[in-house]
Design a protein around this motif. Structure first.
Motif, PDB file in Angstrom:
ATOM      1  N   UNK A  86      40.772  40.078  48.777  1.00  0.00           N
ATOM      2  CA  UNK A  86      40.676  38.743  47.518  1.00  0.00           C
ATOM      3  C   UNK A  86      39.308  39.008  46.869  1.00  0.00           C
ATOM      4  N   UNK A  87      38.206  39.400  47.862  1.00  0.00           N
ATOM      5  CA  UNK A  87      37.047  39.347  47.567  1.00  0.00           C
ATOM      6  C   UNK A  87      36.725  40.564  46.258  1.00  0.00           C
ATOM      7  N   UNK A  88      37.719  41.656  46.136  1.00  0.00           N
ATOM      8  CA  UNK A  88      37.485  42.554  45.239  1.00  0.00           C
ATOM      9  C   UNK A  88      38.310  42.328  43.773  1.00  0.00           C
ATOM     10  N   UNK A 138      40.704  37.859  36.957  1.00  0.00           N
ATOM     11  CA  UNK A 138      42.031  37.635  37.756  1.00  0.00           C
ATOM     12  C   UNK A 138      42.168  36.481  38.542  1.00  0.00           C
ATOM     13  N   UNK A 139      40.870  36.422  39.158  1.00  0.00           N
ATOM     14  CA  UNK A 139      40.673  34.887  39.921  1.00  0.00           C
ATOM     15  C   UNK A 139      41.059  33.836  38.881  1.00  0.00           C
ATOM     16  N   UNK A 187      49.422  37.417  38.265  1.00  0.00           N
ATOM     17  CA  UNK A 187      48.849  38.562  37.646  1.00  0.00           C
ATOM     18  C   UNK A 187      50.110  39.447  37.183  1.00  0.00           C
ATOM     19  N   UNK A 188      49.617  40.354  36.285  1.00  0.00           N
ATOM     20  CA  UNK A 188      50.509  41.461  35.828  1.00  0.00           C
ATOM     21  C   UNK A 188      50.034  42.831  36.497  1.00  0.00           C
ATOM     22  N   UNK A 189      50.772  43.857  36.133  1.00  0.00           N
ATOM     23  CA  UNK A 189      50.134  45.119  36.455  1.00  0.00           C
ATOM     24  C   UNK A 189      48.887  45.673  35.837  1.00  0.00           C
ATOM     25  N   UNK A 190      48.633  45.249  34.678  1.00  0.00           N
ATOM     26  CA  UNK A 190      47.413  45.479  33.992  1.00  0.00           C
ATOM     27  C   UNK A 190      46.178  44.732  34.769  1.00  0.00           C
ATOM     28  N   UNK A 191      46.427  43.567  35.389  1.00  0.00           N
ATOM     29  CA  UNK A 191      45.480  42.796  36.326  1.00  0.00           C
ATOM     30  C   UNK A 191      45.335  43.510  37.381  1.00  0.00           C
ATOM     31  N   UNK A 204      44.198  30.824  45.199  1.00  0.00           N
ATOM     32  CA  UNK A 204      45.813  30.822  44.789  1.00  0.00           C
ATOM     33  C   UNK A 204      46.602  29.668  45.199  1.00  0.00           C
ATOM     34  N   UNK A 205      47.327  28.944  44.068  1.00  0.00           N
ATOM     35  CA  UNK A 205      48.044  27.884  44.141  1.00  0.00           C
ATOM     36  C   UNK A 205      49.367  28.251  44.638  1.00  0.00           C
ATOM     37  N   UNK A 206      49.981  27.032  45.490  1.00  0.00           N
ATOM     38  CA  UNK A 206      51.204  27.205  45.990  1.00  0.00           C
ATOM     39  C   UNK A 206      52.251  27.514  44.835  1.00  0.00           C
ATOM     40  N   UNK A 207      51.937  27.207  43.687  1.00  0.00           N
ATOM     41  CA  UNK A 207      52.737  27.316  42.297  1.00  0.00           C
ATOM     42  C   UNK A 207      53.026  28.762  42.044  1.00  0.00           C
TER      43      UNK A 207
END
Length: 165
Positions: free
Chosen positions: A34-36, A41-42, A51-55, A120-123
């Motif tokens: 996650x740190x990367x 993205x965050x 996120x999508x593949x480009x992200x 990262x939200x539960x949603x």
């Protein structure tokens, strides 16, 4: 040969907790993938945007680069699709062992709801499960997270067999 372990699974499955415990047992470093993630993205995840593949591609390249440069290493990374795992494997600089932490949505949702301080939200959990391509036995060691943490770690260690340092 340098060990390269990727602790994978959907958000909230316990990658960081298991990675830290394995690090202690195996005496090799753990890094949280996650740190990367990029700041963009965050930001998307904090806003509840999947996120999508480009992200993900640049992030997966950073994961592979860290595995290449810093092995032996354990890293947490969702690695939800086979293409993502293949991308990591192709640039990691040596063999990679994936450990899939598997659990049902209700268990993981309960864990996510009880944690604090994570972006990262539960949603976004449903989008994580929708993206997940469960790895087969040829691709990863699957461990059920529906058991005490020490049992999860013990099962991983017993499954590593000859891969251990």
């Amino acid at each position: 040969m340098s060990m390269r372990l990727v602790i994978m699974g959907v958000a909230g499955c316990g990658k960081s907790t298991v990675g830290a415990a394995l690090s202690e047992q195996l005496r090799i470093p753990y890094r949280d993938g996650d740190d990367l993630h990029s700041a963009d993205a965050v930001g998307k995840m904090r806003a509840g945007i999947p996120l999508n593949d480009d992200d993900r591609w640049p992030w997966l390249d950073r994961i592979a680069g860290v595995l290449n440069r810093e092995a032996p290493l354990i890293i947490g990374c969702s690695a939800l699709r086979r293409a993502y795992r293949d991308r990591i494997r192709s640039a990691a600089g040596g063999p990679v062992t994936f450990i899939h932490l598997a659990g049902d949505r209700d268990l993981i949702a309960a864990r996510m709801a009880s944690r604090s301080g994570h972006y990262m939200p539960l949603s976004l959990l449903d989008s994580q499960f929708a993206t997940l391509e469960r790895p087969g036995p040829d691709e990863a060691i699957e461990i059920s997270i529906d058991q005490p943490m020490d049992a999860v770690v013990a099962k991983i260690l017993s499954n590593l067999g000859d891969v251990r340092p």
